[in-house]
Structure formats: C-alpha cells, structure tokens
Design an enzyme around this catalytic site. Structure first.
Site, short mmCIF file in Angstrom:
data_model
loop_
_atom_site.label_atom_id
_atom_site.label_comp_id
_atom_site.label_asym_id
_atom_site.label_seq_id
_atom_site.Cartn_x
_atom_site.Cartn_y
_atom_site.Cartn_z
N SER A 262 0.85 -1.19 0.00
CA SER A 262 0.00 0.00 0.00
C SER A 262 0.88 1.24 0.00
CB SER A 262 -0.88 0.04 1.25
OG SER A 262 -0.11 0.39 2.40
N ASP A 263 0.33 2.37 -0.44
CA ASP A 263 0.98 3.63 -0.14
C ASP A 263 0.81 3.87 1.36
OD1 ASP A 263 2.27 6.06 -0.41
OD2 ASP A 263 1.21 6.61 -2.22
N CYS A 264 1.56 4.80 1.91
CA CYS A 264 1.63 4.92 3.36
C CYS A 264 0.31 5.40 3.97
CB CYS A 264 2.78 5.84 3.75
SG CYS A 264 4.38 5.11 3.33
N ALA A 266 -2.52 4.04 3.47
CA ALA A 266 -3.66 3.86 2.57
C ALA A 266 -4.71 2.93 3.15
CB ALA A 266 -3.18 3.36 1.22
#
Length: 710
Positions: A262-264, A266
């Site tokens: 995931s992006d941070c 997310a």
C-alpha cells in the site's frame, strides 16, 4: 507517499530467523553458515527452489508471530552518515537508459556498506502526467503511455540488475523496484480535493489505452518485483481493496510475480477517511483479500489478529502475503548468508559518486534540456566575444532546486551560475527575487547588472514550494513578480536575453515566446547535480540540445478544466477539450515533443500471438543533420488516422530512438512497427482493436501512408 513513522508488516521474528545484525559497516543478513543451526533450516539452503524455501520459512511462523512487525523511520531506510555521505543525483526523470543501472549499483553499494536497512525501492512513478497542475508530474516520464511504459521497463531492468534488452535477470535481484501508483493516480491536493478521498471516475476505454499500459509494461517486460497500490478510489473502489485490479489484472492477466504494497497509511484511509470499510478489521480484510501483501502503516500490525478472530479474514491470505514478501527477500539474497559472498556482494562504496556515474548524470541532463526558442540563432553564445555575463534569478545558484523531490544529498552539484562562471570570468550575479515565489523583486539591482553585461541569462521557473507532493498548482503562470522582472530586464539588456526555466510542470510563458527581447528559452526540468554544467555547455555551444518536451504546455485558460475530470477524450458538446497531445483540442503554448462512418475492425485478443508476431515489419527512415554542429537527435515515430473519430487519439507515439550525427552526416534509422500494439486502439468497453483503413506514419513533418486490410 506520506512520510510518517512506518510500521512495515515484514512479519519477521528476529530470533527464529537467525537474523544477524552485523557491525554498522556490514549489512544485516540471515542464515550465517558459520552457525551450525542454519543447516537444519531448508529456507537457508540456496540450492532449493525459492518457492520451497519460502514455504518452509512461512510454515515455521505461528499466528502469534504474524503480528510481529518491524518498525523503522523513513530516514533510517538509507543513511548518509557513514562512509557514504552522498549519491549521484540524476535528472528528475532520467532520460539516459544507462543511468538506471548506475542507480541500482549505488543502491546495492550503500546496502553493502551497512547504510541501508533493505533493498526494496518504491520507484518508479509511472502515472500518466494527465494534468499540467499535478505537483508530482515532475516524478513521471510525461503524458505518453508508450514513453512511460518504456521508461518503466528500463528503470526496473536497471535497478534490479537485468540487461537493457532484458532476459539476463535470473532469480537474484540487485535491488527491488516497485512501480507506482496503481492506478489512475494523478491528483494530490487541488482546491481542497485530496488524493486520500478522491474518487477517479475513469472509463474502461481510458483505462485500457492510457492509465494501465505503463503498469502492464512494467510487469510483463520489466519484470518488476513490486507494485504500490494508490490512495485514491477508481470508480468507487479503493485501489488497495480492488480484487479485479490487484489479483485479476496484475497477477492473473499480466502475470505479476512479486509483492504489492500500500501507499503509506492507505489501509487506514480506506476506513477512516473514505468510509469504504466499516471497521478497521474490515479494511484489513478487504486489502488482503484483494491481493495486497504489505502495509506501509500500522493497520495490519494493529488489526490483522482481530480480523482473524472475528472471522473476517482467513489465515491463508496472510500466508500468501508472507510468501510474496519472503520470495522477494530471498531473491535479494537476505537469506543466503554473508552478502559479501553473494553475486552483488563485492559492489563497494567506490561505485557511489564514481566518475562514470557522474558522467552519466551529465549526459542525462544534456539530453533532457529542451530548446524552446532561439530567435536569429542567438544560441550558442560566442566563447571569445562574450566578455561579460549577467546571471539573474532565484534558481541560478540553488543546488536544492536542481534535484527536485525525493532526492538524497548529491555528489558534486553544479548550479547554473557555477556552470556559466566556468565560461566567462566576468560573470555578475543577482538572485533577482527573495525566493522563487518572488514576493519581493529586486528590480533596480537586477536592471543595473543587466545593463552592464554583454549577455544576460535569466534562471527562473518553479521549485518544490510551487509544485510537489501534496501540492498541486492552481494556475500555469510564473509567479507574477518573477514574470514582471523577466520583462523589465529583457527591455534594458544590450542583447536579447536567454531565459532558462527550471520546473517539473509546464508553464504558460506566452509572454516570453512572443517577446522579441527574449531571444532564447531553455527548459531544463529539474536536471540533477550536473544540470548547471549541462546548461552552460548548451549556452556556449559545447553541446547541441536535442531534448523534446514530455508534456503539452497549455495556456493559462486550461485551468478552467477541473483537475478532477479524468476523461482523456474531448467532448465538443460540453466544450471539454480533452487531455494530452493524443486527444487535446485547443490552443497550445508548446506541443508535446514540440469519423462518423463505421469501420470494420480486428479484435487483437482474437488474433493471437503468432499472427501478431507475423504482422510486425521494419520502417526505415533516412535522416540528415542539416545543422552546423554534431548532435544527438531524438527520432520520434508517430501514427495517426486521417479522421479523429470513435475516440481515437489525434496521434500516437509508437517508437523512438536517438541518433548521433555529425554536421552534414546522413544515417538510416530503423524502427520495428508492431501493428497489434502500435495500430490498435481502445473501444469504449476497453477492448483493443485494429481498425481497417488508412494510417499515416510520421516523423517531423514527413508522413507516409499505410493500409490495414482485413
């Protein structure tokens, strides 16, 4: 990507896996052969297949261990406080393919020196530069899907240790590349609309021929070992919770073999901001079931166990995630014993900031700089006749501006001022403004030094205070006082001035384009540590600029188009002009690279690989350098159909390469045309087809017609 404290779900029990934390001059590693206990663990046996090693390792983890997380701060990922205190800084979007390999080598060297915690790098950013206001467009290769896809392939192959042509990479990885942000992510923070909650409404047609192709190339041709799913939703579904995107498309259709992060934060956002998942445990279950493997954030650490206890998530999904994660770690050699004895273990600190790599950074900067205007051949300036030079502007002596965002300390940065000073001893400098936003302009002082010099170079543009992650622009103009300063100086200078723009995104500089007192305009992007030297070489004729714009430069009026509108194709009935050179119908400041009748078509999916392979053929073009200087010239092959109907692009880039020619020299350049890829277009349902009829191949202003007959 946000930059908080990360709790990455590595799920590693440090004692069980015999992780050896060596001295600070050595990287951490597992399975030390000097420890007799390692012989009893199949996951430490390098002769076994990776799948078998991973299965053994995961089988030894209990559910309790599944909750163990390894936390680190971003600043601890790579440290520049040891033997290595800098790294080669290439231009923001690297244009020389050889540079990618250099980046991968330096990454491994820093790890080998004990100054990196791991070797998974969350790059490249291959989202389409759809809107000129996007603050992160500077990180991307531009607005064209083909260019973005080829960039992704070259970047990934170089970082991971493959050859430029591909096919060299075996099971070992030099470092791990991660293509981001999957998918249709190109808005950060525009007029209060934030990426965390934005719902990108995208047609299947636009997904098929614009947003997805770079990721497909990254996976299938580049063999990327990582993907990052984006914050935003696409048609109502969060990317990190989209089974069709992560499992069905990436893994199923494209054959992705790696980990998905995931992006941070997310995962937290899916519950806390988007409200897509009712409970934290639902968010954890949604992403792991969709196919995500690792969370940059704290949600998996906090809520995975309770999600299992509440029967929202089967343990098998965690085992799958662990399998994907440990497969990459084993490919990186982290369970093969002492890294010094591994394939990449001898890459030393001498490779970081080496002369070879710094030369590559210079070459990349040279080839990326674009000459937008050169009235009466003002450039190059004469080295012998230019006895005095005025250099003015807030970006003229800023090493920080050169490197853009997501950059470590550069090796030996050369600012534009420093580069120009190496050519003209009598060089006078004034920053012109208090900062790039130019809230205060020093007009009187700037005018004074401009009047007394043979030539004036204005180094203006933007920086990270104007465009960056979480900061989209609201207009396309230079800061007002900066533009006024340029015009004032141009009117009083002895000769037409040279305007240099440092910026990631396009700027409406119609005023400069049409001002006879501004003789030349150069766009340099954020050119990296060697940018100042490259600019000086171009201005004084030691390098012939051959760069092309990677994006369309729109007029200021384009800001009337909502940034939230994801449609690529124009809609005349609502005065929607479309986006990028492929579809945009409207006025342009500078261009990219500077029918109602029914048609029969051939579905690509029904043709098969064998037929598609037989259809490819070679296009040969004879070129000549009509200039007075040797130079590297990009050759761009476009295809278009005579009429723009059925959502076809205005034109489409299908191949490109560069050729080095001396003055007056001729050469034959060959391109491979693959009709199934290059002549196909997306229907509204997202399927790719080749329409019968006429196609026009073009390079520059030359066109040649070909026919497709069923």
């Amino acid at each position: 990507m946000k930059l908080p404290t990360l709790s990455v779900l590595h799920l590693i029990h440090l004692t069980s896996l015999l992780l050896i934390l060596a001295e600070s001059t050595q990287p951490p590693f597992s399975c030390d052969i000097s420890d007799p206990r390692t012989k009893s663990y199949p996951f430490c046996k390098t002769t076994l297949p990776i799948t078998q090693r991973v299965q053994d390792l995961v089988s030894r983890l209990t559910l309790a261990l599944h909750g163990v997380a390894y936390s680190l701060r971003v600043t601890q990922g790579i440290r520049f406080n040891g033997t290595i205190q800098s790294a080669t800084s290439f231009p923001q979007v690297i244009l020389t393919a050889a540079s990618f390999d250099a980046v991968g080598i330096e990454a491994r060297a820093i790890y080998n020196a004990g100054q990196a915690m791991g070797m998974t790098f969350w790059a490249p950013n291959i989202n389409i530069y759809r809107d000129p206001r996007w603050g992160r467009g500077q990180e991307t290769p531009g607005e064209d899907p083909l260019v973005s896809g080829k960039y992704a392939v070259s970047f990934v192959r170089g970082i991971q240790g493959d050859s430029f042509e591909g096919g060299k990479l075996g099971q070992h990885l030099q470092a791990s590349a991660c293509c981001k942000h999957f998918t249709a992510y190109d808005l950060d923070n525009w007029k209060g609309v934030k990426r965390f909650v934005f719902n990108a409404k995208v047609s299947l047609q636009d997904l098929a021929d614009t947003y997805q192709p770079p990721f497909q190339s990254c996976i299938q041709q580049g063999k990327a070992s990582g993907i990052m799913c984006a914050y935003n939703r696409v048609n109502g579904v969060p990317n990190c919770a989209d089974y069709n995107l992560l499992s069905k498309t990436a893994r199923g259709q494209w054959g992705f073999n790696g980990y998905i992060t995931s992006d941070c934060d997310a995962v937290a956002i899916i519950h806390e901001d988007q409200g897509y998942s009712k409970l934290p445990e639902d968010a954890v279950a949604d992403v792991l079931k969709a196919g995500m493997d690792v969370n940059c954030g704290t949600y998996l650490k906090k809520y995975t166990k309770s999600a299992i206890e509440k029967r929202k998530l089967p343990v098998s999904k965690i085992d799958r995630a662990l399998h994907n994660l440990f497969s990459v770690r084993i490919r990186l050699g982290l369970f093969d014993g002492n890294p010094v004895k591994q394939p990449y273990g001898t890459i030393g600190s001498d490779k970081v900031c080496s002369q070879e790599h710094r030369n590559l950074a210079l070459e990349a900067a040279r080839n990326g700089i674009v000459l937008l205007k050169n009235t009466d051949k003002l450039l190059p300036l004469s080295k012998t006749k230019t006895t005095s030079l005025a250099v003015i502007g807030p970006n003229a002596n800023s090493a920080k501006t050169l490197v853009g965002n997501y950059a470590g300390p550069p090796c030996k940065p050369v600012t534009p001022l420093q580069g120009l000073q190496s050519y003209v001893k009598d060089t006078r400098f004034h920053q012109g403004c208090n900062a790039v936003n130019c809230s205060s302009a020093f007009i009187a002082q700037s005018v004074k030094i401009a009047k007394g010099a043979d030539h004036v170079v204005l180094v203006m543009g933007l920086d990270q205070t104007q465009e960056s992650e979480d900061h989209d622009r609201v207009d396309l103009l230079l800061p007002p006082k900066q533009q006024n300063l340029i015009s004032r100086i141009a009117r009083v200078a002895k000769n037409p001035v040279i305007l240099v723009l440092l910026s990631g995104g396009p700027v409406d500089i119609s005023f400069a384009k049409n001002d006879q007192h501004i003789g030349s305009v150069l766009w340099a992007g954020y050119p990296g540590e060697a940018g100042g030297r490259a600019l000086a070489e171009i201005i004084f004729g030691d390098h012939n600029p051959g760069g092309r714009l990677p994006v369309t430069w729109y007029p200021q009026s384009y800001v009337n188009v909502p940034m939230t509108d994801m449609r690529m194709r124009p809609e005349p009935s609502s005065s929607y002009p479309g986006r990028t050179y492929r579809f945009y119908q409207g006025p342009k400041v500078f261009e990219f690279v500077e029918s109602s009748n029914p048609h029969r078509y051939l579905p690509v999916s029904e043709m098969g690989d064998e037929v598609c392979e037989k259809m490819k053929y070679t296009v040969k073009v004879r070129v000549k350098n009509h200039g007075a200087m040797a130079g590297k010239h990009p050759m761009l092959l476009f295809v278009r159909q005579p009429k723009m109907v059925n959502g076809r692009p205005v034109r489409q880039l299908v191949a490109f390469q560069s050729v080095n020619l001396n003055a007056g020299e001729r050469a034959d350049v060959e391109f491979e045309l693959r009709p199934c890829e290059h002549l196909s277009s997306a229907k509204k349902d997202g399927s790719m087809v080749i329409e019968e009829g006429s196609y026009l191949l073009s390079i520059g202003d030359k066109e040649s017609e070909i026919q497709v007959v069923k």
